[in-house]
Design a protein around this motif. Structure first.
Motif, PDB file in Angstrom:
ATOM      1  N   GLY A 158       0.822  -1.203   0.000  1.00 10.73           N
ATOM      2  CA  GLY A 158       0.000   0.000   0.000  1.00 10.73           C
ATOM      3  C   GLY A 158       0.856   1.253   0.000  1.00 10.73           C
ATOM      4  N   ASN A 159       1.927   1.221   0.787  1.00 10.48           N
ATOM      5  CA  ASN A 159       2.849   2.352   0.845  1.00 10.48           C
ATOM      6  C   ASN A 159       3.489   2.586  -0.525  1.00 10.48           C
ATOM      7  OD1 ASN A 159       4.380   4.413   2.035  1.00 10.48           O
ATOM      8  ND2 ASN A 159       6.081   3.018   2.434  1.00 10.48           N
ATOM      9  N   LEU A 160       3.925   1.512  -1.160  1.00  9.01           N
ATOM     10  CA  LEU A 160       4.542   1.625  -2.480  1.00  9.01           C
ATOM     11  C   LEU A 160       3.553   2.205  -3.492  1.00  9.01           C
ATOM     12  CD1 LEU A 160       6.838   1.062  -4.501  1.00  9.01           C
ATOM     13  CD2 LEU A 160       5.951  -1.273  -4.720  1.00  9.01           C
ATOM     14  N   ARG A 161       2.320   1.726  -3.452  1.00 13.21           N
ATOM     15  CA  ARG A 161       1.305   2.214  -4.386  1.00 13.21           C
ATOM     16  C   ARG A 161       1.100   3.727  -4.209  1.00 13.21           C
ATOM     17  NH1 ARG A 161      -2.589  -0.586  -2.590  1.00 13.21           N
ATOM     18  NH2 ARG A 161      -2.079  -2.448  -3.759  1.00 13.21           N
ATOM     19  N   GLN A 162       0.981   4.165  -2.951  1.00 10.64           N
ATOM     20  CA  GLN A 162       0.760   5.587  -2.697  1.00 10.64           C
ATOM     21  C   GLN A 162       1.938   6.441  -3.155  1.00 10.64           C
ATOM     22  OE1 GLN A 162      -0.209   6.010   1.443  1.00 10.64           O
ATOM     23  NE2 GLN A 162      -2.385   5.614   1.095  1.00 10.64           N
ATOM     24  N   VAL A 163       3.145   5.976  -2.858  1.00 12.55           N
ATOM     25  CA  VAL A 163       4.334   6.730  -3.256  1.00 12.55           C
ATOM     26  C   VAL A 163       4.414   6.842  -4.774  1.00 12.55           C
ATOM     27  CG1 VAL A 163       6.861   6.653  -3.318  1.00 12.55           C
ATOM     28  CG2 VAL A 163       5.664   6.254  -1.172  1.00 12.55           C
ATOM     29  N   LEU A 164       4.163   5.735  -5.459  1.00 16.47           N
ATOM     30  CA  LEU A 164       4.216   5.760  -6.921  1.00 16.47           C
ATOM     31  C   LEU A 164       3.180   6.725  -7.488  1.00 16.47           C
ATOM     32  CD1 LEU A 164       4.751   1.984  -7.776  1.00 16.47           C
ATOM     33  CD2 LEU A 164       6.370   3.843  -8.155  1.00 16.47           C
ATOM     34  N   GLN A 165       1.946   6.635  -6.976  1.00 18.59           N
ATOM     35  CA  GLN A 165       0.907   7.524  -7.484  1.00 18.59           C
ATOM     36  C   GLN A 165       1.271   8.986  -7.225  1.00 18.59           C
ATOM     37  OE1 GLN A 165      -2.565   6.040  -5.479  1.00 18.59           O
ATOM     38  NE2 GLN A 165      -3.050   4.578  -7.091  1.00 18.59           N
ATOM     39  N   HIS A 166       1.743   9.276  -6.020  1.00 22.67           N
ATOM     40  CA  HIS A 166       2.078  10.655  -5.662  1.00 22.67           C
ATOM     41  C   HIS A 166       3.240  11.180  -6.517  1.00 22.67           C
ATOM     42  CE1 HIS A 166       2.676  14.220  -3.245  1.00 22.67           C
ATOM     43  NE2 HIS A 166       3.957  13.901  -3.094  1.00 22.67           N
ATOM     44  N   LEU A 168       4.570   9.955  -9.405  1.00 16.24           N
ATOM     45  CA  LEU A 168       4.429   9.910 -10.862  1.00 16.24           C
ATOM     46  C   LEU A 168       3.332  10.824 -11.382  1.00 16.24           C
ATOM     47  CD1 LEU A 168       4.996   6.103 -11.518  1.00 16.24           C
ATOM     48  CD2 LEU A 168       6.652   7.970 -11.547  1.00 16.24           C
ATOM     49  N   MET A 169       2.526  11.384 -10.485  1.00 10.85           N
ATOM     50  CA  MET A 169       1.487  12.328 -10.908  1.00 10.85           C
ATOM     51  C   MET A 169       2.016  13.761 -10.993  1.00 10.85           C
ATOM     52  SD  MET A 169      -1.448  10.735 -11.415  1.00 10.85           S
ATOM     53  CE  MET A 169      -2.818  11.831 -11.096  1.00 10.85           C
ATOM     54  N   ARG A 170       3.215  13.970 -10.493  1.00  9.94           N
ATOM     55  CA  ARG A 170       3.762  15.327 -10.500  1.00  9.94           C
ATOM     56  C   ARG A 170       4.078  15.784 -11.918  1.00  9.94           C
ATOM     57  NH1 ARG A 170       8.201  15.184  -5.758  1.00  9.94           N
ATOM     58  NH2 ARG A 170       9.279  16.369  -7.352  1.00  9.94           N
ATOM     59  N   GLU A 171       4.034  17.091 -12.114  1.00  5.67           N
ATOM     60  CA  GLU A 171       4.241  17.631 -13.459  1.00  5.67           C
ATOM     61  C   GLU A 171       5.677  17.506 -13.930  1.00  5.67           C
ATOM     62  OE1 GLU A 171       2.774  21.602 -13.721  1.00  5.67           O
ATOM     63  OE2 GLU A 171       0.746  21.041 -13.132  1.00  5.67           O
ATOM     64  N   ASP A 172       6.634  17.402 -12.978  1.00  7.03           N
ATOM     65  CA  ASP A 172       8.040  17.369 -13.387  1.00  7.03           C
ATOM     66  C   ASP A 172       8.527  15.955 -13.737  1.00  7.03           C
ATOM     67  OD1 ASP A 172       7.918  16.349 -10.843  1.00  7.03           O
ATOM     68  OD2 ASP A 172       9.749  17.348 -10.145  1.00  7.03           O
ATOM     69  N   VAL A 173       7.615  14.991 -13.808  1.00  6.72           N
ATOM     70  CA  VAL A 173       8.014  13.620 -14.156  1.00  6.72           C
ATOM     71  C   VAL A 173       8.391  13.570 -15.634  1.00  6.72           C
ATOM     72  CG1 VAL A 173       7.208  11.243 -14.410  1.00  6.72           C
ATOM     73  CG2 VAL A 173       6.601  12.550 -12.385  1.00  6.72           C
ATOM     74  N   ASN A 174       9.570  13.024 -15.895  1.00  3.67           N
ATOM     75  CA  ASN A 174      10.000  12.863 -17.284  1.00  3.67           C
ATOM     76  C   ASN A 174      10.412  11.409 -17.508  1.00  3.67           C
ATOM     77  OD1 ASN A 174      12.644  12.549 -16.228  1.00  3.67           O
ATOM     78  ND2 ASN A 174      12.955  14.776 -16.291  1.00  3.67           N
ATOM     79  N   GLU A 175      10.875  11.143 -18.689  1.00  2.00           N
ATOM     80  CA  GLU A 175      11.209   9.762 -19.046  1.00  2.00           C
ATOM     81  C   GLU A 175      12.355   9.221 -18.192  1.00  2.00           C
ATOM     82  OE1 GLU A 175      12.079   7.134 -23.065  1.00  2.00           O
ATOM     83  OE2 GLU A 175      11.315   9.180 -23.228  1.00  2.00           O
ATOM     84  N   ASP A 176      13.312  10.071 -17.844  1.00  2.00           N
ATOM     85  CA  ASP A 176      14.420   9.632 -16.995  1.00  2.00           C
ATOM     86  C   ASP A 176      13.919   9.187 -15.618  1.00  2.00           C
ATOM     87  OD1 ASP A 176      16.272  10.114 -18.967  1.00  2.00           O
ATOM     88  OD2 ASP A 176      16.821  12.107 -18.230  1.00  2.00           O
ATOM     89  N   THR A 177      12.981   9.958 -15.066  1.00  2.70           N
ATOM     90  CA  THR A 177      12.413   9.596 -13.768  1.00  2.70           C
ATOM     91  C   THR A 177      11.711   8.248 -13.844  1.00  2.70           C
ATOM     92  OG1 THR A 177      12.065  11.934 -13.247  1.00  2.70           O
ATOM     93  CG2 THR A 177      10.860  10.336 -11.920  1.00  2.70           C
ATOM     94  N   LEU A 178      10.949   8.047 -14.895  1.00  2.00           N
ATOM     95  CA  LEU A 178      10.242   6.772 -15.070  1.00  2.00           C
ATOM     96  C   LEU A 178      11.231   5.609 -15.139  1.00  2.00           C
ATOM     97  CD1 LEU A 178       7.469   7.776 -17.652  1.00  2.00           C
ATOM     98  CD2 LEU A 178       7.224   7.454 -15.189  1.00  2.00           C
ATOM     99  N   HIS A 179      12.334   5.795 -15.852  1.00  5.02           N
ATOM    100  CA  HIS A 179      13.340   4.734 -15.956  1.00  5.02           C
ATOM    101  C   HIS A 179      13.995   4.467 -14.604  1.00  5.02           C
ATOM    102  CE1 HIS A 179      13.160   3.878 -20.200  1.00  5.02           C
ATOM    103  NE2 HIS A 179      13.261   5.167 -20.509  1.00  5.02           N
ATOM    104  N   GLU A 180      14.244   5.539 -13.836  1.00  7.48           N
ATOM    105  CA  GLU A 180      14.838   5.360 -12.506  1.00  7.48           C
ATOM    106  C   GLU A 180      13.911   4.583 -11.585  1.00  7.48           C
ATOM    107  OE1 GLU A 180      16.594   8.794 -10.535  1.00  7.48           O
ATOM    108  OE2 GLU A 180      16.897   9.739 -12.493  1.00  7.48           O
ATOM    109  N   VAL A 181      12.621   4.936 -11.616  1.00  6.60           N
ATOM    110  CA  VAL A 181      11.638   4.226 -10.786  1.00  6.60           C
ATOM    111  C   VAL A 181      11.574   2.761 -11.205  1.00  6.60           C
ATOM    112  CG1 VAL A 181       9.181   4.026 -10.239  1.00  6.60           C
ATOM    113  CG2 VAL A 181      10.280   6.273 -10.238  1.00  6.60           C
ATOM    114  N   ALA A 182      11.515   2.529 -12.499  1.00  2.00           N
ATOM    115  CA  ALA A 182      11.450   1.150 -12.988  1.00  2.00           C
ATOM    116  C   ALA A 182      12.686   0.360 -12.568  1.00  2.00           C
ATOM    117  CB  ALA A 182      11.318   1.137 -14.513  1.00  2.00           C
ATOM    118  N   ALA A 183      13.872   0.997 -12.606  1.00  2.00           N
ATOM    119  CA  ALA A 183      15.110   0.319 -12.204  1.00  2.00           C
ATOM    120  C   ALA A 183      15.073  -0.042 -10.715  1.00  2.00           C
ATOM    121  CB  ALA A 183      16.317   1.200 -12.511  1.00  2.00           C
ATOM    122  N   LEU A 184      14.557   0.877  -9.877  1.00  2.00           N
ATOM    123  CA  LEU A 184      14.452   0.595  -8.444  1.00  2.00           C
ATOM    124  C   LEU A 184      13.501  -0.575  -8.177  1.00  2.00           C
ATOM    125  CD1 LEU A 184      14.258   4.249  -7.049  1.00  2.00           C
ATOM    126  CD2 LEU A 184      16.072   2.590  -6.585  1.00  2.00           C
TER     127      LEU A 184
END
Length: 196
Positions: A158-166, A168-184
């Protein structure tokens, strides 16, 4: 209409899957249940054909219940591992009622509460071995859920789901951020896989 039913005929319909009644399909939630146990079914197909009808009939024979009671009881028996959707439970209740296997009782409020009829109890007795097998399956799902879905894991997921939603919904999310999250997430998955 009331009629005697053996387990072989119980599944109903030309396809023998019991998912059509009176020539009507019960809609997309019904199809979702067949594939994955409904919205909370966690990807498992727990029952085939008339099996859910037998489970519900047995629970109603144990104590008068309404639809929401049945959903909660089945979810409890499986430790949260499976819960049939309202889109499956309520048409099944109607079917059991039309077959004369359950009877509506007087109840307070808008919820219809049902008890097993004599015909329903006789049907359960005729299919006792099948019913025992179905409840053994429910218990096995509950035991599996207890092993694999304990409270700490649910909290962490549940914690992971909330953190991801919070995040990844931000306006400053870019492709690099998505790749970093996916790598983690991939790294965490690999570490969990290597646990002994």
């Amino acid at each position: 209409m009331r009629f005697g039913i053996g387990y072989g005929a119980w599944t109903g319909g030309p396809r023998g899957d019991g998912h059509r009644h009176g020539g009507r399909d019960h809609g997309p939630e019904h199809a979702a249940w067949k594939q994955g146990g409904g919205p909370r079914g966690r990807g498992r197909r727990l029952f085939d054909g008339g099996e859910l009808k037998l489970v519900m009939l047995k629970l109603i024979a144990d104590a008068p219940r309404h639809g929401y009671d049945l959903i909660r009881e089945i979810e409890g028996l499986t430790g949260g591992g499976y819960a049939p959707s309202p889109g499956v439970v309520y048409p099944t209740l109607s079917m059991l009622d039309e077959m004369g296997l359950i009877e509506e009782q007087q109840s307070e409020g808008a919820k219809k509460r049902f008890a097993a009829s004599d015909e329903g109890r006789a049907h359960l007795a005729e299919n006792a071995a099948v019913v025992d097998g179905l409840f053994a399956r429910l218990s096995a799902v509950g035991a599996e859920s207890e092993r694999t879905d304990g409270a700490p894991i649910r909290r962490a997921m549940g914690n992971l789901r909330q953190v991801l939603q919070h995040r990844l919904m931000r306006e400053d999310v870019n492709e690099d951020t998505l790749h970093e999250v996916a790598a983690l997430l991939d790294e965490a998955a690999q570490k969990i896989e290597r646990l002994k």
